[in-house]
Design a protein around this motif. Structure first.
Motif, short mmCIF file in Angstrom:
data_model
loop_
_atom_site.label_atom_id
_atom_site.label_comp_id
_atom_site.label_asym_id
_atom_site.label_seq_id
_atom_site.Cartn_x
_atom_site.Cartn_y
_atom_site.Cartn_z
N ALA A 1 -43.66 8.27 -22.55
CA ALA A 1 -44.35 7.06 -22.83
C ALA A 1 -43.37 6.03 -23.24
O ALA A 1 -43.45 4.83 -22.97
CB ALA A 1 -45.58 7.54 -23.63
N ALA A 2 -42.72 6.68 -24.22
CA ALA A 2 -41.54 5.47 -24.88
C ALA A 2 -40.59 4.88 -23.80
O ALA A 2 -40.08 3.77 -24.06
CB ALA A 2 -40.98 6.33 -26.04
N MET A 3 -40.29 5.84 -22.80
CA MET A 3 -39.36 5.38 -21.64
C MET A 3 -40.18 4.48 -20.65
O MET A 3 -39.33 3.94 -19.77
CB MET A 3 -38.85 6.37 -21.12
N SER A 4 -41.37 4.30 -20.57
CA SER A 4 -42.20 3.92 -19.72
C SER A 4 -42.56 2.42 -19.87
O SER A 4 -42.70 1.80 -21.09
CB SER A 4 -43.14 4.65 -19.11
N GLY A 5 -43.17 1.79 -19.02
CA GLY A 5 -43.78 0.38 -19.11
C GLY A 5 -45.25 0.44 -19.75
O GLY A 5 -45.81 1.61 -19.76
N PRO A 6 -45.96 -0.46 -20.00
CA PRO A 6 -47.12 -0.54 -20.81
C PRO A 6 -48.18 0.04 -20.17
O PRO A 6 -49.17 0.44 -20.61
CB PRO A 6 -47.49 -2.04 -21.36
N ASP A 7 -48.11 0.06 -18.81
CA ASP A 7 -49.46 0.40 -18.13
C ASP A 7 -49.13 2.04 -17.55
O ASP A 7 -50.11 2.54 -16.57
CB ASP A 7 -49.64 -0.57 -16.66
N ALA A 8 -48.18 2.51 -17.78
CA ALA A 8 -47.85 3.95 -17.19
C ALA A 8 -48.43 5.04 -18.16
O ALA A 8 -48.52 4.87 -19.12
CB ALA A 8 -46.35 3.83 -17.37
N LYS A 9 -48.61 6.13 -17.18
CA LYS A 9 -49.05 7.46 -17.78
C LYS A 9 -48.16 8.44 -16.97
O LYS A 9 -48.51 8.62 -15.79
CB LYS A 9 -50.56 7.74 -17.65
N SER A 10 -47.50 9.35 -17.73
CA SER A 10 -46.76 10.28 -17.01
C SER A 10 -47.79 11.47 -16.58
O SER A 10 -48.66 11.91 -17.09
CB SER A 10 -45.97 11.03 -17.89
#
Length: 256
Positions: free
Chosen positions: A142-151
């Protein structure tokens, strides 16, 4: 005994696509993209040295050594040309492979590639290296991803299984330290990148917290750069359709 690189194989066709994951990942992160492309080409999804089934491959931690290993494996398989796709550290490995064996690389598709500028979130990579629970992996992603992302749950499951192998997190910590000395990453000289003659596409998330998107401005003018709004660093999970479209576009630009 020499330990060989591992590559998962699927698909058929006259073209070969080689997929190189980023730091701390494994070949399984490409599963969805491989499935989309497997009717188009033969797919090789590698575990880079020090990762997954390539854990014991020597010289883990050096993108240049990893590139040499990839080039040697391509040659050993008797593949005349491959389309290389690399994410993050895998992007740096892809570019170095193309520099080492340009005649064997048909195209490059680079997803937020390493090696372009010195800036890197070294503390986050160090944390990610040691993540060995589902909650901590999800937090790092989550810290590596954009604001709308979900792994995706499947990605977390694959990374958790990889880290369950004895010695894996220790090796990742060593690699993280090697590629972020003094909090910076190594940079491939711009004149070398400009010498690459094959088609090169680059995707970069505008909200990348690991490798700033502004690094794309340092790439050669011949590289086709596409910035993905509100995407972060984990483009395989965040923007899989854009990744597939870019790879297919590269296939169309080149002869089999």
């Amino acid at each position: 005994m020499t330990v060989s690189l591992f590559a998962s194989e699927r698909g058929t066709g006259s073209r070969t696509i080689a997929l190189l994951h980023g730091f701390g990942a494994c070949h399984r992160v490409w599963d969805g993209i491989s499935a989309d492309l497997s009717e188009t080409a033969r797919i090789l999804a590698y575990d880079l040295p020090g990762h997954g089934a390539s854990l014991e491959v020597p010289d883990a931690g050096s993108p240049r050594k990893a590139a040499q290993a990839i080039a040697a494996d391509i040659a050993a398989r008797g593949l005349p040309r491959v389309h290389l796709v690399g994410h993050s550290m895998g992007g740096a490995v892809a570019m170095l492979t193309a520099l080492a064996a340009p005649g064997h690389i048909a195209s490059l598709t680079l997803l937020a590639p390493g090696g372009v500028g010195p800036e890197i979130d070294a503390p986050l990579l160090a944390r990610y290296a040691l993540a060995d629970s589902a909650d901590e992996l999800a937090a790092c992603l989550a810290a590596m991803s954009g604001p709308d992302a979900k792994s995706p749950a499947a990605t977390i499951e694959a990374l958790l299984a990889m880290r369950g192998v004895p010695g894996q997190t220790g090796r990742l910590a060593e690699i993280a330290a090697a590629i972020t000395r003094d909090g910076r990453q190594g940079v491939i000289p711009a004149d070398l990148l400009a010498s690459l003659a094959m088609p090169v596409q680059v995707l970069w998330g505008t909200d990348d917290p690991v490798l700033p998107a502004a690094q794309a401005d340092r790439l050669p003018a011949a590289f086709a750069v596409r910035r993905l709004p509100r995407a972060g660093h984990m483009l395989i999970e965040e923007t899989p359709q854009a990744v597939v479209e870019a790879i297919r576009s590269d296939l169309l630009q080149t002869v089999p």
